[in-house]
Design an enzyme around this catalytic site. Sequence first.
Site, mmCIF file in Angstrom:
data_model
loop_
_atom_site.group_PDB
_atom_site.id
_atom_site.type_symbol
_atom_site.label_atom_id
_atom_site.label_comp_id
_atom_site.label_asym_id
_atom_site.label_seq_id
_atom_site.Cartn_x
_atom_site.Cartn_y
_atom_site.Cartn_z
ATOM 1 N N ASN A 205 0.867 -1.191 0.000
ATOM 2 C CA ASN A 205 0.000 0.000 0.000
ATOM 3 C C ASN A 205 0.901 1.238 0.000
ATOM 4 O O ASN A 205 2.121 1.114 0.170
ATOM 5 C CB ASN A 205 -0.923 -0.035 1.238
ATOM 6 C CG ASN A 205 -0.123 -0.090 2.517
ATOM 7 O OD1 ASN A 205 0.580 0.851 2.859
ATOM 8 N ND2 ASN A 205 -0.187 -1.217 3.227
ATOM 9 N N ASP A 274 -3.228 -6.418 4.405
ATOM 10 C CA ASP A 274 -4.225 -7.342 4.967
ATOM 11 C C ASP A 274 -4.143 -8.737 4.357
ATOM 12 O O ASP A 274 -4.628 -9.694 4.947
ATOM 13 C CB ASP A 274 -5.636 -6.778 4.732
ATOM 14 C CG ASP A 274 -5.897 -5.587 5.642
ATOM 15 O OD1 ASP A 274 -5.629 -5.700 6.846
ATOM 16 O OD2 ASP A 274 -6.337 -4.531 5.143
ATOM 17 N N LYS A 284 12.059 -15.641 -9.806
ATOM 18 C CA LYS A 284 11.093 -14.766 -10.485
ATOM 19 C C LYS A 284 10.245 -15.598 -11.459
ATOM 20 O O LYS A 284 10.787 -16.361 -12.267
ATOM 21 C CB LYS A 284 11.848 -13.668 -11.248
ATOM 22 C CG LYS A 284 10.911 -12.704 -11.914
ATOM 23 C CD LYS A 284 11.640 -11.678 -12.752
ATOM 24 C CE LYS A 284 10.635 -10.892 -13.561
ATOM 25 N NZ LYS A 284 11.246 -10.101 -14.606
ATOM 26 N N PHE A 318 -4.565 2.751 14.652
ATOM 27 C CA PHE A 318 -4.833 3.725 13.596
ATOM 28 C C PHE A 318 -5.819 3.069 12.643
ATOM 29 O O PHE A 318 -5.715 1.868 12.396
ATOM 30 C CB PHE A 318 -3.542 4.098 12.841
ATOM 31 C CG PHE A 318 -2.715 5.095 13.591
ATOM 32 C CD1 PHE A 318 -2.073 4.742 14.764
ATOM 33 C CD2 PHE A 318 -2.591 6.399 13.135
ATOM 34 C CE1 PHE A 318 -1.326 5.658 15.478
ATOM 35 C CE2 PHE A 318 -1.840 7.334 13.837
ATOM 36 C CZ PHE A 318 -1.209 6.968 15.010
ATOM 37 N N LYS A 332 -13.480 -1.056 14.704
ATOM 38 C CA LYS A 332 -12.131 -1.639 14.825
ATOM 39 C C LYS A 332 -11.588 -1.464 16.241
ATOM 40 O O LYS A 332 -10.919 -2.333 16.789
ATOM 41 C CB LYS A 332 -11.171 -0.990 13.829
ATOM 42 C CG LYS A 332 -11.355 -1.492 12.408
ATOM 43 C CD LYS A 332 -10.387 -0.827 11.436
ATOM 44 C CE LYS A 332 -10.713 -1.270 10.012
ATOM 45 N NZ LYS A 332 -10.027 -0.485 8.996
ATOM 46 N N LYS A 336 -10.550 -4.721 18.263
ATOM 47 C CA LYS A 336 -9.125 -4.941 18.499
ATOM 48 C C LYS A 336 -8.706 -4.581 19.931
ATOM 49 O O LYS A 336 -7.542 -4.679 20.290
ATOM 50 C CB LYS A 336 -8.290 -4.183 17.463
ATOM 51 C CG LYS A 336 -8.673 -4.573 16.011
ATOM 52 C CD LYS A 336 -7.671 -4.091 14.995
ATOM 53 C CE LYS A 336 -8.145 -4.406 13.581
ATOM 54 N NZ LYS A 336 -7.083 -4.413 12.580
HETATM 55 O O1 PMT Z 1 2.829 6.169 6.496
HETATM 56 P P1 PMT Z 1 2.171 7.451 6.042
HETATM 57 O O2 PMT Z 1 2.364 7.695 4.569
HETATM 58 O O3 PMT Z 1 2.600 8.630 6.854
HETATM 59 O O4 PMT Z 1 0.581 7.293 6.226
HETATM 60 C C1 PMT Z 1 0.043 7.208 7.519
HETATM 61 C C2 PMT Z 1 -1.054 6.150 7.607
HETATM 62 C C3 PMT Z 1 -2.242 6.601 6.775
HETATM 63 C C4 PMT Z 1 -0.549 4.804 7.080
HETATM 64 C C5 PMT Z 1 -1.423 6.022 9.133
HETATM 65 O O5 PMT Z 1 -1.900 7.240 9.609
HETATM 66 C C6 PMT Z 1 -2.497 4.932 9.337
HETATM 67 O O6 PMT Z 1 -3.680 5.175 9.236
HETATM 68 N N1 PMT Z 1 -2.045 3.687 9.674
HETATM 69 C C7 PMT Z 1 -2.932 2.528 9.796
HETATM 70 C C8 PMT Z 1 -3.263 1.996 8.436
HETATM 71 C C9 PMT Z 1 -4.097 0.716 8.511
HETATM 72 O O7 PMT Z 1 -3.549 -0.336 8.292
HETATM 73 O O8 PMT Z 1 -5.352 0.869 8.919
HETATM 74 P P2 PMT Z 1 -6.411 -0.350 9.038
HETATM 75 O O9 PMT Z 1 -7.675 0.346 9.264
HETATM 76 O O10 PMT Z 1 -6.275 -1.259 7.893
HETATM 77 O O11 PMT Z 1 -5.946 -1.127 10.322
HETATM 78 C C10 PMT Z 1 -6.387 -0.787 11.642
HETATM 79 C C11 PMT Z 1 -5.262 -1.036 12.636
HETATM 80 O O12 PMT Z 1 -4.934 -2.425 12.650
HETATM 81 C C12 PMT Z 1 -3.959 -0.301 12.346
HETATM 82 O O13 PMT Z 1 -3.423 0.180 13.553
HETATM 83 C C13 PMT Z 1 -3.065 -1.378 11.730
HETATM 84 O O14 PMT Z 1 -1.690 -1.127 12.032
HETATM 85 C C14 PMT Z 1 -3.565 -2.641 12.406
HETATM 86 N N2 PMT Z 1 -3.436 -3.847 11.575
HETATM 87 C C15 PMT Z 1 -4.056 -3.947 10.372
HETATM 88 C C16 PMT Z 1 -3.952 -5.124 9.649
HETATM 89 C C17 PMT Z 1 -3.189 -6.178 10.151
HETATM 90 N N3 PMT Z 1 -3.031 -7.300 9.470
HETATM 91 N N4 PMT Z 1 -2.563 -6.041 11.333
HETATM 92 C C18 PMT Z 1 -2.688 -4.908 12.049
HETATM 93 O O15 PMT Z 1 -2.112 -4.801 13.140
#
Ligand code: PMT
Length: 399
Positions: A205, A274, A284, A318, A332, A336
């Site tokens: 991403n 995800d 490759k 986040f 979330k 979580k």
């Molecule tokens: O890195 P930048 O360019 O500065 O951008 C910042 C950002 C947009 C990436 C940051 O502010 C942000 O939002 N990070 C979380 C992105 C994300 O994965 O969001 P989510 O809604 O998919 O996940 C929710 C939370 O679960 C997040 O804290 C994530 O770290 C966590 N997660 C998600 C998937 C996974 N498999 N494991 C996780 O721990």
Amino acid sequence: MKKIALGVCSSISIYKACEIIRLFQSEGLGVRVIMTEKATRFIQPYLFTSLTGERTIVELFDDGQRPIEHISLVDEISLLLIAPATANIIAKMASGVADDFLSTFYLAVKCPVLVAPAMNEAMYLHPQTQENIKKLKALGVNFVEPESGYLACGKQGPGRLASPRTIVDHSLRLIRSREAFRGKVVLVTAGPTREFLDPVRFLSNPSSGKMGYELAREAFQLGAEVILVSGPTYFEPPAGVHLEKVTTAEEMKQAVLKHYPRADVVLMAAAVADFRFCGNFREKLRKQDIRPVLEVEPTPDILEELGRRKERQLLVGFAAETGELREKAAEKMTRKGVDLMVANDVSGQETGFASDDNEVLLIWPDGRSRKIPRMSKRKISQEIMKEIEVLLNERRRQI
Ligand code: PMT
């Protein structure tokens, strides 16, 4: 906040003092420069006077007009930083010699003192210099270690002035450190993860890592021990943080779980992919060998796992969403088990992924929320850490 007194000595790295001044000014701090007489052989004091808007001090006695400025200036400053610091000033400080403005001023200040040495590697490693540094450290003087590399004298080794950003980050830690973060371990994740199909193709991403890196910088400046687990980014790690580089979600999970038992606060700013491909090929793949539909499987949800294992840790999640921000982020947060959710809309170009700015909605499990309008990720990280300080203080009162 009071201003910074910047002591500047005679070193080829003296030009970096200009960048140090600029970085302090971008943090809203004024700077007063004190030069040694020999430093004026490299640069005219007028350069620093122009940059700071304040008269650069060189002489102890300024035409008899300000005979005790080294005493009056003491009350105007929060920090005495000496950068670059030569072997000579370090030796004078260690033995209490006060024969010019800078060495006299050092004996008069009551604020923290930070020294950033810059010299030839043999001079730096000389037992006398090391003894002087040891003595000053025992007296409470702080040091930013010089970097190793090619030196102006053509030699290689330790002695190159640390980078201006590193020096300023260490300086800010000395003046911004907060009780709530002292002795605390803050674990931050940043950047994307990459889930490879073969050595050259991956799922990922657009996360740049900036949000997480700014949070790590802020946590360090506030006085915490910081562990930064980072996916691939182009940023230099902030000063003073312990960096662990990872690539995949599984690697990030292992690194985070390793440090989790010691962590007091966890900030999951990473954009963990995800999904990953079912199958990871060492060679490759030829284009014609790749099927048009590829199977994927979920990656481990690290934050959910942390929520399940939570003991005393303060968990900050986040959420990156493209609509119904509050509802999706709140769901979330509950699922979580996080204590504070930072929701950001990632549908635009100006905020969210790979931008300098962000705009976030903070949500607490008790239903409270706070919108932080668009501002730099540096400032957003400061606002988030202020809320974490409140939560840490609340917990301390409950114990
Ligand atoms: O890195 P930048 O360019 O500065 O951008 C910042 C950002 C947009 C990436 C940051 O502010 C942000 O939002 N990070 C979380 C992105 C994300 O994965 O969001 P989510 O809604 O998919 O996940 C929710 C939370 O679960 C997040 O804290 C994530 O770290 C966590 N997660 C998600 C998937 C996974 N498999 N494991 C996780 O721990």
